[in-house]
Design an enzyme around this catalytic site. Structure first.
Site, PDB file in Angstrom:
ATOM      1  N   ARG A   1     -14.071 -77.185 -27.710  1.00  8.95           N
ATOM      2  CA  ARG A   1     -14.345 -75.771 -27.427  1.00  8.95           C
ATOM      3  C   ARG A   1     -15.540 -75.247 -28.204  1.00  8.95           C
ATOM      4  O   ARG A   1     -16.352 -74.495 -27.699  1.00  8.95           O
ATOM      5  CB  ARG A   1     -13.136 -74.934 -27.863  1.00  8.95           C
ATOM      6  CG  ARG A   1     -12.057 -74.936 -26.844  1.00  8.95           C
ATOM      7  CD  ARG A   1     -10.841 -74.202 -27.334  1.00  8.95           C
ATOM      8  NE  ARG A   1      -9.916 -74.140 -26.232  1.00  8.95           N
ATOM      9  CZ  ARG A   1      -9.836 -73.114 -25.385  1.00  8.95           C
ATOM     10  NH1 ARG A   1     -10.593 -72.060 -25.550  1.00  8.95           N
ATOM     11  NH2 ARG A   1      -8.991 -73.145 -24.379  1.00  8.95           N
TER      12      ARG A   1
ATOM     13  N   LYS B   1       0.949-102.470 -28.950  1.00  5.84           N
ATOM     14  CA  LYS B   1       1.361-103.221 -30.147  1.00  5.84           C
ATOM     15  C   LYS B   1       1.527-104.688 -29.764  1.00  5.84           C
ATOM     16  O   LYS B   1       2.168-105.010 -28.761  1.00  5.84           O
ATOM     17  CB  LYS B   1       2.688-102.670 -30.693  1.00  5.84           C
ATOM     18  CG  LYS B   1       2.574-101.284 -31.323  1.00  5.84           C
ATOM     19  CD  LYS B   1       3.927-100.833 -31.867  1.00  5.84           C
ATOM     20  CE  LYS B   1       3.938 -99.361 -32.215  1.00  5.84           C
ATOM     21  NZ  LYS B   1       3.462 -99.041 -33.554  1.00  5.84           N
TER      22      LYS B   1
ATOM     23  N   HIS C   1       8.489 -94.529 -25.587  1.00  7.97           N
ATOM     24  CA  HIS C   1       8.444 -95.765 -26.375  1.00  7.97           C
ATOM     25  C   HIS C   1       9.728 -96.601 -26.210  1.00  7.97           C
ATOM     26  O   HIS C   1       9.671 -97.802 -25.964  1.00  7.97           O
ATOM     27  CB  HIS C   1       8.229 -95.462 -27.854  1.00  7.97           C
ATOM     28  CG  HIS C   1       7.025 -94.606 -28.128  1.00  7.97           C
ATOM     29  ND1 HIS C   1       5.878 -94.679 -27.375  1.00  7.97           N
ATOM     30  CD2 HIS C   1       6.780 -93.664 -29.074  1.00  7.97           C
ATOM     31  CE1 HIS C   1       4.981 -93.819 -27.859  1.00  7.97           C
ATOM     32  NE2 HIS C   1       5.515 -93.192 -28.883  1.00  7.97           N
TER      33      HIS C   1
HETATM   34  C1  BG6 Z   1       4.459 -90.907 -31.463  1.00  4.15           C
HETATM   35  C2  BG6 Z   1       5.418 -89.776 -31.701  1.00  4.15           C
HETATM   36  O1  BG6 Z   1       4.273 -91.115 -30.083  1.00  4.15           O
HETATM   37  O2  BG6 Z   1       5.003 -92.095 -32.036  1.00  4.15           O
HETATM   38  C3  BG6 Z   1       5.667 -89.578 -33.192  1.00  4.15           C
HETATM   39  O3  BG6 Z   1       4.863 -88.578 -31.145  1.00  4.15           O
HETATM   40  C4  BG6 Z   1       6.130 -90.877 -33.811  1.00  4.15           C
HETATM   41  O4  BG6 Z   1       6.629 -88.550 -33.414  1.00  4.15           O
HETATM   42  C5  BG6 Z   1       5.181 -92.015 -33.444  1.00  4.15           C
HETATM   43  O5  BG6 Z   1       6.158 -90.707 -35.220  1.00  4.15           O
HETATM   44  C6  BG6 Z   1       5.757 -93.351 -33.897  1.00  4.15           C
HETATM   45  O6  BG6 Z   1       4.789 -94.351 -33.719  1.00  4.15           O
HETATM   46  P1  BG6 Z   1       4.808 -95.668 -34.603  1.00  4.15           P
HETATM   47  O7  BG6 Z   1       3.693 -96.485 -34.047  1.00  4.15           O
HETATM   48  O8  BG6 Z   1       4.594 -95.223 -36.028  1.00  4.15           O
HETATM   49  O9  BG6 Z   1       6.159 -96.282 -34.426  1.00  4.15           O
END
Ligand code: BG6
Length: 486
Positions: free
Chosen positions: A50, A188, A246
């Site tokens: 912005r 990962k 995830h």
């Molecule tokens: C993110 C979430 O997508 O993943 C976070 O928004 C979380 O809240 C993070 O802490 C965890 O990622 P990782 O790679 O540390 O397991």
């Protein structure tokens, strides 16, 4: 890293002055760029935000991030930023702003003799996605002499309806083959290895079904709380922030059938089949928790409701435990237990495959049967690797059994693993969609969790630094299982 072929392109970052861009995206972009041909440069980066900033001011801000984050070696990073980063202000994102952006893009492409290949990366809060995608589309920036790709960060929608609507906006301008929805877990190394581990080892794949598996646990435990993100998190909660994306990726990669080959769509077809096989989630299969004040490793942690940005009477969950029933030939009758939470005693992501006990027990009542249930633990982070627990006879007279373990540790075999963003960015540049979430996949995963989103079960408290509410223990115990201790 094996050498990769990337066509020359312009990489446009929306939200370039934000946290995500400064901390994750731009450092990874620089690393990826440093492994690609530099003469002529493979990519140029145009940051958009912005605020009105000159190229130089934008570079100064990026360099300040890197100094704060102690990027090393700093000198080449600074040289890269000075040579490659440009900036264009988008003001209020009106049509005129996007026209100016188009003109700036054309200018950079001409100066650098780029062939018109463009990547648009939305490193923005999700509420901003629709407006930006429309802005790009209405200004015709997605049409050029080369290819164009759109990269969208998570969360992709907040429920089925909003994910569907967002997909429609995206598809108005971008064909699905040009869309890359990010879930950084897929970048990962250990998550990608799940498939290789299963499909390259006859030993595992031959027992990967209800015939031999009793139940499956998927845990993503975090020690951190909501940190500076209370405002976002209180609107999201663990189900939207972690489970829908995830944990669901880990579920599909663990549960999928073998694809016909490793083409992006073949792999994604099989993942989608798992999602469609999950039975509607019942209220008694869900536990939602929220942390109260407690201690983690000697550190005092305030209650979630006292965190900055969080409503004092918030009913948002910071912990979820779930039982899923996958109604397929492979998994019928095998419960999948998922759990994730903030402010747990430690950070640990693992999948535990519990095999069945032997059908006949020769060793008498004194030795409990379940001691002999083999267990495969796949540790995704930290201490990436796996462990296979099996039984042996203790040496000496009589028959006494004990459990021993075979270990594999990535760090011992390979040293440090590549960053997820590094892999994902390289794949976007190469045009490989395997590690990105497809439109139907994102909608099917939201569909799975609709029953909980519509009728969220009541919140159960747990002390920060504990393993979650006691109801999460009961969830598995009531059907005769236990969570593994981490
Ligand atoms: C993110 C979430 O997508 O993943 C976070 O928004 C979380 O809240 C993070 O802490 C965890 O990622 P990782 O790679 O540390 O397991």
């Amino acid at each position: 890293m094996p050498s990769v072929h990337v066509e020359r392109h312009l990489f446009v970052v929306f939200g370039a002055t934000g946290d995500l861009a400064g901390r994750m995206l731009l450092p990874s972009l620089r690393e990826v760029a440093s492994q690609l041909p530099r003469r002529p440069p493979t990519l140029r980066v145009l940051g958009c935000g912005r605020r009105p900033l000159t190229d130089r001011e934008f570079q100064d801000e990026v360099i300040a991030w890197w100094k704060k984050d102690r990027v090393t070696p700093l000198a080449p990073a600074i040289a890269w930023a000075r040579a490659n980063l440009a900036y264009q202000s988008l003001g209020d994102e009106g049509p005129d702003d996007f026209r100016k952006l188009g003109a700036r893009m054309a200018e950079i492409e001409k100066e650098n003799r780029l062939p018109g290949n463009r990547i648009f990366y939305l490193a923005l809060p999700s509420q901003a996605f629709p407006k930006t995608i429309r802005g790009i589309g209405e200004a015709g920036l997605h049409r050029s002499a080369g290819w164009t790709r759109l990269v969208v960060e998570k969360p992709f929608g907040t429920n089925l309806a909003s994910a569907h609507e967002l997909n429609e906006i995206v598809h108005t301008y971008f064909d699905e083959r040009r869309v890359y929805r990010i879930d950084h877990y897929l970048g990962k190394e250990t998550v990608q290895n799940l498939l290789v581990f299963r499909l390259a080892n006859m030993f595992f794949e031959s027992v990967w079904s209800r015939e031999c598996i009793d139940f499956v646990e998927i845990t993503v435990a975090e020690q951190l709380g909501v940190e500076q993100r209370g405002d976002y998190y209180d609107r999201a909660g663990a189900l939207r922030d972690m489970v829908q994306n995830h944990l669901t990726q880990l579920l599909t990669l663990t549960g999928m059938d073998e694809p016909a080959n490793l083409e992006a769509d073949e792999v994604r077809n099989e993942k989608v089949k798992v999602l469609r096989s999950v039975e509607p989630i019942r209220p008694e299969d869900v536990v939602r928790g929220q942390y109260r004040a407690g201690r983690i490793g000697g550190r005092r942690v305030p209650a979630y409701r006292d965190e900055a940005g969080v409503a004092r009477r918030s009913e948002t969950e910071t912990f979820v435990a779930l039982r899923l029933r996958v109604n397929s030939w492979r998994w019928q009758g095998v419960p999948f237990f998922l759990r994730t939470g903030k402010c747990l005693p430690k950070k640990r992501t693992e999948i535990v495959i519990h095999f069945r006990s032997p059908p006949v027990w020769f060793f008498g009542e004194a030795i409990p049967r379940n001691i002999a249930a083999n267990r495969l633990t796949i540790v995704l982070q930290p201490d990436e690797g796996f462990e296979l627990a099996f039984e042996i006879k203790n040496p000496g007279l009589g028959v006494e059994l004990s459990t021993h373990r075979l270990h594999f540790l990535y760090s011992e075999a390979f040293g440090p693993l590549p960053e997820a963003y590094h892999t994902l960015l390289t794949d976007v540049m190469r045009g490989d969609q395997t590690l990105f979430v497809r439109a139907d996949e994102v909608e099917d995963s939201w569909r799975m969790y609709e029953p909980i989103l519509r009728h969220p079960p009541r919140i159960r408290p747990y002390a920060a630094g504990s393993w979650g509410p006691k109801e999460a223990e009961e969830l598995v115990r009531s059907v005769g299982y236990e969570w593994s201790s981490l």
